[in-house]
Design a protein around this motif. Structure first.
Motif, mmCIF file in Angstrom:
data_model
loop_
_atom_site.group_PDB
_atom_site.id
_atom_site.type_symbol
_atom_site.label_atom_id
_atom_site.label_comp_id
_atom_site.label_asym_id
_atom_site.label_seq_id
_atom_site.Cartn_x
_atom_site.Cartn_y
_atom_site.Cartn_z
ATOM 1 N N MET A 1 0.840 -1.194 0.000
ATOM 2 C CA MET A 1 0.000 0.000 0.000
ATOM 3 C C MET A 1 0.880 1.251 0.000
ATOM 4 O O MET A 1 0.590 2.223 -0.699
ATOM 5 C CB MET A 1 -0.894 -0.034 1.247
ATOM 6 N N ALA B 1 1.041 4.426 -2.673
ATOM 7 C CA ALA B 1 0.937 5.831 -2.259
ATOM 8 C C ALA B 1 2.111 6.647 -2.799
ATOM 9 O O ALA B 1 1.923 7.761 -3.293
ATOM 10 C CB ALA B 1 0.868 5.930 -0.735
ATOM 11 N N ASN C 1 -1.438 10.769 -0.239
ATOM 12 C CA ASN C 1 -1.502 10.450 1.179
ATOM 13 C C ASN C 1 -1.867 8.973 1.332
ATOM 14 O O ASN C 1 -2.808 8.493 0.681
ATOM 15 C CB ASN C 1 -2.576 11.340 1.817
ATOM 16 N N PRO C 2 -1.143 8.218 2.185
ATOM 17 C CA PRO C 2 -1.439 6.791 2.361
ATOM 18 C C PRO C 2 -2.884 6.497 2.749
ATOM 19 O O PRO C 2 -3.455 5.500 2.297
ATOM 20 C CB PRO C 2 -0.471 6.354 3.464
ATOM 21 N N SER C 3 -3.512 7.356 3.546
ATOM 22 C CA SER C 3 -4.906 7.077 3.929
ATOM 23 C C SER C 3 -5.840 7.189 2.732
ATOM 24 O O SER C 3 -6.812 6.430 2.622
ATOM 25 C CB SER C 3 -5.355 7.999 5.068
ATOM 26 N N SER C 4 -5.559 8.095 1.806
ATOM 27 C CA SER C 4 -6.372 8.200 0.587
ATOM 28 C C SER C 4 -6.212 6.959 -0.279
ATOM 29 O O SER C 4 -7.184 6.454 -0.859
ATOM 30 C CB SER C 4 -5.971 9.435 -0.222
ATOM 31 N N THR D 1 -5.359 3.983 0.828
ATOM 32 C CA THR D 1 -6.020 2.889 1.542
ATOM 33 C C THR D 1 -7.510 2.873 1.233
ATOM 34 O O THR D 1 -8.083 1.814 0.935
ATOM 35 C CB THR D 1 -5.779 3.003 3.055
ATOM 36 N N ARG D 2 -8.149 4.047 1.267
ATOM 37 C CA ARG D 2 -9.588 4.116 0.948
ATOM 38 C C ARG D 2 -9.852 3.677 -0.489
ATOM 39 O O ARG D 2 -10.784 2.924 -0.762
ATOM 40 C CB ARG D 2 -10.128 5.530 1.192
ATOM 41 N N CYS E 1 -8.002 1.707 -2.376
ATOM 42 C CA CYS E 1 -7.750 0.261 -2.510
ATOM 43 C C CYS E 1 -8.819 -0.562 -1.809
ATOM 44 O O CYS E 1 -9.192 -1.634 -2.303
ATOM 45 C CB CYS E 1 -6.351 -0.077 -2.010
ATOM 46 N N ASP E 2 -9.331 -0.086 -0.685
ATOM 47 C CA ASP E 2 -10.433 -0.791 -0.019
ATOM 48 C C ASP E 2 -11.654 -0.865 -0.936
ATOM 49 O O ASP E 2 -12.341 -1.890 -0.999
ATOM 50 C CB ASP E 2 -10.801 -0.115 1.302
ATOM 51 N N GLU F 1 2.804 -4.390 6.951
ATOM 52 C CA GLU F 1 2.513 -4.001 5.572
ATOM 53 C C GLU F 1 1.426 -4.891 4.982
ATOM 54 O O GLU F 1 1.301 -6.060 5.344
ATOM 55 C CB GLU F 1 3.754 -4.125 4.693
ATOM 56 N N THR F 2 0.685 -4.302 4.057
ATOM 57 C CA THR F 2 -0.328 -5.038 3.321
ATOM 58 C C THR F 2 0.122 -5.139 1.868
ATOM 59 O O THR F 2 0.501 -4.142 1.259
ATOM 60 C CB THR F 2 -1.685 -4.309 3.394
#
Length: 158
Positions: A55, A59, A65-68, A70-71, A73-74, A93-94
């Motif tokens: 992930m 990014a 941003n990693p959180s963006s 993550t969303r 990819c989710d 790590e994922t």
């Protein structure tokens, strides 16, 4: 800088080509992925091209941003376009990998893009087409020449 300088250095022509390419890229994603945002498709593209990938790497590739990421990819996992798994070498790590439908979607968009670009190139006379193809190859090579330098350019660093 003056407008004359900008015209002489080719940036205006390059900007016009960039706008046309972005329009083609956007329209082919929209035609083939009505349920995805451009960010989600870009994340899927990185995973398809770099599998398996973390992930964090996605990014960095997208300069997001990693959180963006993550969303995004989710959402791709929920749509069965990506698979997630813990990295056996680093449990924090994922790892991401595309599913068969994810690869097929990227292939479909690529095929559509090839068709549109072939149509545009076909409108040019043979000499202009050959010159454009050669220029595209050199331009892509210049961007890829030094990956770290290119990433700095793409992020706007000096």
């Amino acid at each position: 800088m003056t407008q004359a300088w900008a015209e002489q250095d080719g940036t205006e022509a390059a900007l016009a080509v960039l706008r046309a390419m972005v329009m083609i890229a956007d329209s082919t994603v929209e035609r083939n992925t009505e349920q995805l945002t451009l960010t989600q498709f870009r994340a899927l593209r990185v995973v398809v091209d770099r599998t398996p990938v973390t992930m964090g790497k996605v990014a960095r590739e997208l300069a997001m941003n990693p959180s963006s990421v993550t969303r995004a990819c989710d959402r791709l996992v929920a749509l069965n376009l990506l698979e997630k798994a813990p990295n056996p070498l680093n449990r924090r790590e994922t790892l991401l990998a595309p599913t068969a439908p994810g690869r097929q979607l990227v292939d479909r968009v690529d095929g559509d893009r090839r068709r549109v670009l072939a149509g545009v190139l076909h409108r040019l006379d043979a000499g202009t087409r050959a010159a454009a193809i050669a220029a595209f190859e050199r331009f892509a090579g210049a961007v890829d020449a030094d990956e770290s330098d290119s990433q700095s350019l793409l992020r706007g660093a000096n």
